[in-house]
Design an enzyme around this catalytic site. Sequence first.
Site, PDB file in Angstrom:
ATOM      1  N   ARG A 194      30.464  30.027 -32.964  1.00 33.92           N
ATOM      2  CA  ARG A 194      30.909  29.077 -33.987  1.00 33.92           C
ATOM      3  C   ARG A 194      32.363  28.653 -33.821  1.00 33.92           C
ATOM      4  O   ARG A 194      33.082  28.411 -34.790  1.00 33.92           O
ATOM      5  CB  ARG A 194      30.680  29.692 -35.379  1.00 33.92           C
ATOM      6  CG  ARG A 194      29.224  30.058 -35.635  1.00 33.92           C
ATOM      7  CD  ARG A 194      28.990  30.786 -36.947  1.00 33.92           C
ATOM      8  NE  ARG A 194      27.561  31.114 -37.117  1.00 33.92           N
ATOM      9  CZ  ARG A 194      27.034  31.668 -38.216  1.00 33.92           C
ATOM     10  NH1 ARG A 194      27.818  31.966 -39.243  1.00 33.92           N
ATOM     11  NH2 ARG A 194      25.740  31.935 -38.280  1.00 33.92           N
ATOM     12  N   GLY A 205      39.044  24.502 -40.959  1.00 33.67           N
ATOM     13  CA  GLY A 205      39.353  23.241 -41.640  1.00 33.67           C
ATOM     14  C   GLY A 205      38.491  22.035 -41.285  1.00 33.67           C
ATOM     15  O   GLY A 205      38.855  20.897 -41.588  1.00 33.67           O
ATOM     16  N   GLU A 242      12.427  26.132 -41.122  1.00 34.03           N
ATOM     17  CA  GLU A 242      12.940  27.167 -40.223  1.00 34.03           C
ATOM     18  C   GLU A 242      11.942  28.316 -40.258  1.00 34.03           C
ATOM     19  O   GLU A 242      11.937  29.120 -41.188  1.00 34.03           O
ATOM     20  CB  GLU A 242      14.317  27.681 -40.649  1.00 34.03           C
ATOM     21  CG  GLU A 242      14.837  28.719 -39.653  1.00 34.03           C
ATOM     22  CD  GLU A 242      15.755  29.783 -40.261  1.00 34.03           C
ATOM     23  OE1 GLU A 242      16.531  30.379 -39.517  1.00 34.03           O
ATOM     24  OE2 GLU A 242      15.672  30.052 -41.476  1.00 34.03           O
ATOM     25  N   ARG A 260      16.169  20.315 -43.450  1.00 38.84           N
ATOM     26  CA  ARG A 260      15.799  21.494 -42.675  1.00 38.84           C
ATOM     27  C   ARG A 260      15.783  22.632 -43.682  1.00 38.84           C
ATOM     28  O   ARG A 260      16.738  22.803 -44.457  1.00 38.84           O
ATOM     29  CB  ARG A 260      16.828  21.710 -41.566  1.00 38.84           C
ATOM     30  CG  ARG A 260      16.603  22.969 -40.724  1.00 38.84           C
ATOM     31  CD  ARG A 260      17.456  24.102 -41.232  1.00 38.84           C
ATOM     32  NE  ARG A 260      17.473  25.242 -40.312  1.00 38.84           N
ATOM     33  CZ  ARG A 260      17.951  26.435 -40.626  1.00 38.84           C
ATOM     34  NH1 ARG A 260      18.484  26.642 -41.822  1.00 38.84           N
ATOM     35  NH2 ARG A 260      17.935  27.427 -39.766  1.00 38.84           N
ATOM     36  N   ASP A 302      26.819  34.987 -33.267  1.00 40.61           N
ATOM     37  CA  ASP A 302      27.638  34.806 -34.454  1.00 40.61           C
ATOM     38  C   ASP A 302      28.579  35.992 -34.595  1.00 40.61           C
ATOM     39  O   ASP A 302      28.136  37.134 -34.574  1.00 40.61           O
ATOM     40  CB  ASP A 302      26.682  34.709 -35.658  1.00 40.61           C
ATOM     41  CG  ASP A 302      27.374  34.836 -37.001  1.00 40.61           C
ATOM     42  OD1 ASP A 302      28.587  34.615 -37.072  1.00 40.61           O
ATOM     43  OD2 ASP A 302      26.655  35.134 -37.974  1.00 40.61           O
ATOM     44  N   HIS A 324      17.439  31.547 -51.128  1.00 41.72           N
ATOM     45  CA  HIS A 324      18.388  32.396 -51.863  1.00 41.72           C
ATOM     46  C   HIS A 324      19.607  31.568 -52.224  1.00 41.72           C
ATOM     47  O   HIS A 324      19.892  30.549 -51.597  1.00 41.72           O
ATOM     48  CB  HIS A 324      18.819  33.575 -50.990  1.00 41.72           C
ATOM     49  CG  HIS A 324      19.300  33.145 -49.637  1.00 41.72           C
ATOM     50  ND1 HIS A 324      18.466  33.049 -48.553  1.00 41.72           N
ATOM     51  CD2 HIS A 324      20.526  32.748 -49.206  1.00 41.72           C
ATOM     52  CE1 HIS A 324      19.150  32.622 -47.496  1.00 41.72           C
ATOM     53  NE2 HIS A 324      20.402  32.420 -47.869  1.00 41.72           N
ATOM     54  N   ASP A 348      35.711  19.192 -41.648  1.00 42.17           N
ATOM     55  CA  ASP A 348      35.288  18.510 -42.874  1.00 42.17           C
ATOM     56  C   ASP A 348      34.438  17.290 -42.537  1.00 42.17           C
ATOM     57  O   ASP A 348      34.242  16.959 -41.362  1.00 42.17           O
ATOM     58  CB  ASP A 348      36.508  18.153 -43.727  1.00 42.17           C
ATOM     59  CG  ASP A 348      37.517  17.323 -42.957  1.00 42.17           C
ATOM     60  OD1 ASP A 348      37.101  16.513 -42.091  1.00 42.17           O
ATOM     61  OD2 ASP A 348      38.736  17.486 -43.207  1.00 42.17           O
ATOM     62  N   ASP A 403      15.852  26.335 -44.797  1.00 45.27           N
ATOM     63  CA  ASP A 403      16.301  27.660 -44.366  1.00 45.27           C
ATOM     64  C   ASP A 403      15.324  28.749 -44.830  1.00 45.27           C
ATOM     65  O   ASP A 403      14.842  28.718 -45.963  1.00 45.27           O
ATOM     66  CB  ASP A 403      17.693  27.902 -44.971  1.00 45.27           C
ATOM     67  CG  ASP A 403      18.388  29.110 -44.387  1.00 45.27           C
ATOM     68  OD1 ASP A 403      18.534  29.166 -43.150  1.00 45.27           O
ATOM     69  OD2 ASP A 403      18.775  30.004 -45.158  1.00 45.27           O
ATOM     70  N   HIS A 436      23.731  28.053 -34.323  1.00 42.53           N
ATOM     71  CA  HIS A 436      24.766  28.902 -34.939  1.00 42.53           C
ATOM     72  C   HIS A 436      24.260  30.336 -35.146  1.00 42.53           C
ATOM     73  O   HIS A 436      25.027  31.206 -35.518  1.00 42.53           O
ATOM     74  CB  HIS A 436      25.179  28.299 -36.276  1.00 42.53           C
ATOM     75  CG  HIS A 436      24.062  28.300 -37.269  1.00 42.53           C
ATOM     76  ND1 HIS A 436      22.927  27.521 -37.118  1.00 42.53           N
ATOM     77  CD2 HIS A 436      23.869  29.017 -38.398  1.00 42.53           C
ATOM     78  CE1 HIS A 436      22.110  27.743 -38.123  1.00 42.53           C
ATOM     79  NE2 HIS A 436      22.652  28.651 -38.922  1.00 42.53           N
ATOM     80  N   ASP A 437      22.953  30.574 -34.939  1.00 42.50           N
ATOM     81  CA  ASP A 437      22.377  31.917 -35.126  1.00 42.50           C
ATOM     82  C   ASP A 437      22.235  32.686 -33.812  1.00 42.50           C
ATOM     83  O   ASP A 437      21.809  33.839 -33.828  1.00 42.50           O
ATOM     84  CB  ASP A 437      20.974  31.793 -35.745  1.00 42.50           C
ATOM     85  CG  ASP A 437      21.023  31.647 -37.266  1.00 42.50           C
ATOM     86  OD1 ASP A 437      22.005  32.096 -37.876  1.00 42.50           O
ATOM     87  OD2 ASP A 437      20.072  31.080 -37.823  1.00 42.50           O
TER      88      ASP A 437
END
Lengths: 566, 566
Positions: free
Chosen positions: A477, A178, A362, A331, A473, A253, A180, A333, A428-429
């Site tokens: 996260r 949740g 990236e 940034r 991951d 993508h 935001d 991707d 986060h990767d």
Amino acid sequence: MLLEAVYHQPKSQYAYAYDDETLHIRVRTKRGDMDRVSVVWGDKYDFQESTITVTEMSIFTQDTMFDYYQAEVKPPFRRFAYAFKFEKGNRTVYLNEVGFNEEKLLSTGVGMLWSPSGMFEYPFLNTIDVKRPPEWVKDAVFYQIFPERFASGDPSLTPAHAEPWTSESIPTRTNFFGGDLQGVIDNLDYLEELGITCIYFTPFFEAYSNHKYDTIDYLKVDPQFGDNETARKLVEAAHERGIRVMLDAVFNHSGYYFPPFQDVLKHGEKSRFSKWFHTRELPLSTNPLNYHTFGFVAEMPKLNTENPEVKAYLLEAARYWVEDIGVDGWRLDVANEVDHRFWREFRDTVKQANPDAYILGEIWHNSQAWLMGDQFDAVMNYPVTNSILDFFIKDEIDAESFMSRLDATLIAYPKQANEVAFNLLDSHDTPRLLTIAEGSKQRMKLAVLFQLTYTGAPCIYYGDEIGMEGGPDPGCRKPMIWEERYQDQDLFAFYQTLISLRRNHRALRDGTFRFLSAEKQEKFIAYERTDEFNRFVIVINSSLNKQTVTLNEFGASSFRSLNDEE
Amino acid sequence: MLLEAVYHQPKSQYAYAYDDETLHIRVRTKRGDMDRVSVVWGDKYDFQESTITVTEMSIFTQDTMFDYYQAEVKPPFRRFAYAFKFEKGNRTVYLNEVGFNEEKLLSTGVGMLWSPSGMFEYPFLNTIDVKRPPEWVKDAVFYQIFPERFASGDPSLTPAHAEPWTSESIPTRTNFFGGDLQGVIDNLDYLEELGITCIYFTPFFEAYSNHKYDTIDYLKVDPQFGDNETARKLVEAAHERGIRVMLDAVFNHSGYYFPPFQDVLKHGEKSRFSKWFHTRELPLSTNPLNYHTFGFVAEMPKLNTENPEVKAYLLEAARYWVEDIGVDGWRLDVANEVDHRFWREFRDTVKQANPDAYILGEIWHNSQAWLMGDQFDAVMNYPVTNSILDFFIKDEIDAESFMSRLDATLIAYPKQANEVAFNLLDSHDTPRLLTIAEGSKQRMKLAVLFQLTYTGAPCIYYGDEIGMEGGPDPGCRKPMIWEERYQDQDLFAFYQTLISLRRNHRALRDGTFRFLSAEKQEKFIAYERTDEFNRFVIVINSSLNKQTVTLNEFGASSFRSLNDEE
């Protein structure tokens, strides 16, 4: 002299304009091979003994195999013809475009007017081609936010199936908590207190997943996070505090639920979007996969950025968020899988909307082809990430190898790209820094100390500063921990101190960087950062043992320990 | 193994897309050093022992110091991760992006998804980025015409002060003879008989001088040469005979009498053209020169191609001549002193007007920065010019050095740039070939034989084919000799024979080129050109002495002498 080791390429990272009047000329030689290296230069239309200049070059970087020499020159007519002069003992060898010569500087060729056609050339310094990243990035400290996990500020937006936000919450690949945009607005005080100056958001556009890398609508904030007005409010509130905002452009993508992709799935050849993707054949099939995707992920179909309609759509998104909403950078991707032509137009669009916007690719690999001025300002500096982890965290390489690997990045790009490189330690990767360090706060602090005193803009992954842990991951996260009793206040203070030191002293941001010690088989390094006001000498011991380091020129009193427990 | 000699740079002339599915991967090693070199490759998202391929590379070119290995690969998903494997005796060494490793192929790094982050990468083969020069250039034989000196077809246009057109005429830097476009139209039969397929015109736009490199109006044929309708007629008449037309774009600088420059001279800061030139200060002064020029020539002020108005004006000219008049290409004068950004837009404009137009840069130096696909199709191949002159004409280098210097060009650029390179032996900027050869028709023929059987498009300077002589500018710019008794018919027939051989056999235009013999201290070479239909073996003796050459595999009967007098 080992002539086979010598390397130079005109109009490349070995010969480029640093600013409107300055060229950087570099040449590679075998490490320790030469007594003296010079660049012999003059105007290409007046290259004569009486008018040429010999400028001695200095070693600006080294790796285990090579020395890299550099000279800074300012050609008065913006035109530049040059050769190199190598000296060792009694031997002198010249190198020009035709090759090596032991006797004299040959000027071979049919000759055009007064042009010395055997010389290397930087034919004319055209200012429009000079790579010129935004100045503010040198001063920035970034903070990466994964929007679903930073803070929840508007409970009405929280998905019904969201799990409770606690310090014990366990993220999975599919669950929601949740977070935001209002949550970020509500916590700008916290970010200001920490001292960061730019937020980097992973995607917050409408998408299906919790990570939002599978975009549905590039022009709309995900309804779980708020709406475009919330984004505008956030950007304004951040700007009021001197904090900039960078977004994530996932243009390689789209998501599976991107309406044009759904249309192609449904209508095949007849879809008006049939050329929007890199399809191998139609109708589409996910098994076997008959269209190009990110990796082998069927849910992430590769956008055909060669198609003018796709380009127009994405470039409008690039413009909109910068011009209409006020964000300060993008940034990009999976940046290296998108065509160069698209990125050149992207750059024009974004810089027209805001000449000061930061464009960050990236790319995990050598990025020279994107960093010569026409595409990106900088890239995510993974070679530096890896080197810092290997030396300070994993204890896998020695000081010399650490230096060598950092130096490889310095020679790989024009200086101005390294000055605004994006230096992250985790994201986060990847697993979180403290987790990679197997819980060793000591090691983590060393890595952060180096990151915050090195060239380029540091980035902190949300929660690292309060000691959050997490594996790859999805483990990395977790929802941000806001309960103070579960936050590591010592670590927060450590980050705060280093950030403020960096912000208060230009030398630590944009000063000259130089290793003072980085020896084979050693686990400590010493380096300095200098500008016209300050000289910082930093010594870091990455071994488990106490280490006595003798540095001449300095009294002990000038030092301050940043890590009292050690 | 001399590892210091090894060189590779991803996404450069060492790793590029040759067509929509093929990559060329190259690596440099010390000459003769390796037993075997391979590229180890796989998909970047699925790089595992079980899925990687090892492709042996072959030496595709050499110079005196290095071997250059190349492999052609077709990655099934257009993504490509790779490393090199070097073998010598019992030793095996791997090279990936992180460096050399003796034990195994290391994949160092934090690792992203399944990405082997230590590998080199060609991240994705985007077809729009593939360098794709026009196919017709491979088949072309160019003929360079200096319009004021080729033929006079419309006496009414001949300037009053023009001198008589005779085989004795002596050109000066300022005199005129009255050549015009109608003269070219009238002599298309002659050009067709010779066999050439494309005329390259030095400038014919309105200008002050006889050479017309000092443009007054980029949109108008010089009144001494005719008008735009004559140009259109010329292009149409040429096309009817299968002859294309390439013009000279002098966009680096204008002429002194270019109205915007005159306006700035007159009105300084107040001129509405004040930003059209590279001025250092206003008002303008020619002595001392306070604006940038071509060389130090005050009459050729450098155009500010960064200025949007200048750009729009020049790009409209670029478009007009291609789209409205039908010309087939542009040769770009002083191309390397104009900004890259301008050339990228120029390319878009020209290719939009005619995707098959040829864009040829005048660059005398390493041109890699212009030849990666976004700017020029090819450059004027001066390194090849110089090598041919030094070996065949001036007798200054041996066969090995000749080979070496040609090979340096092959490794310097993607293959498709060399396939359409513009191979000239002389021009309006140099002495004529026969004069450089000090009148030796024998030597001249050897050079021409090589030129017409080498990779790339040959260009003949008007009049060379009938034995015209002349020293450096202005000597090389004599009026064309049309009186047959003063034309060398033997030489004409020699050119005719070679041109027709080349036109009749694809192997000689676009076949594989390979040296069979090019030895140190030798003055003869042997090479072959091969396609699926033919194999030509050519042996040229450049020494004054008879030479017995033994080539295995061939019977004497298969040979034909192209030079009976020898």
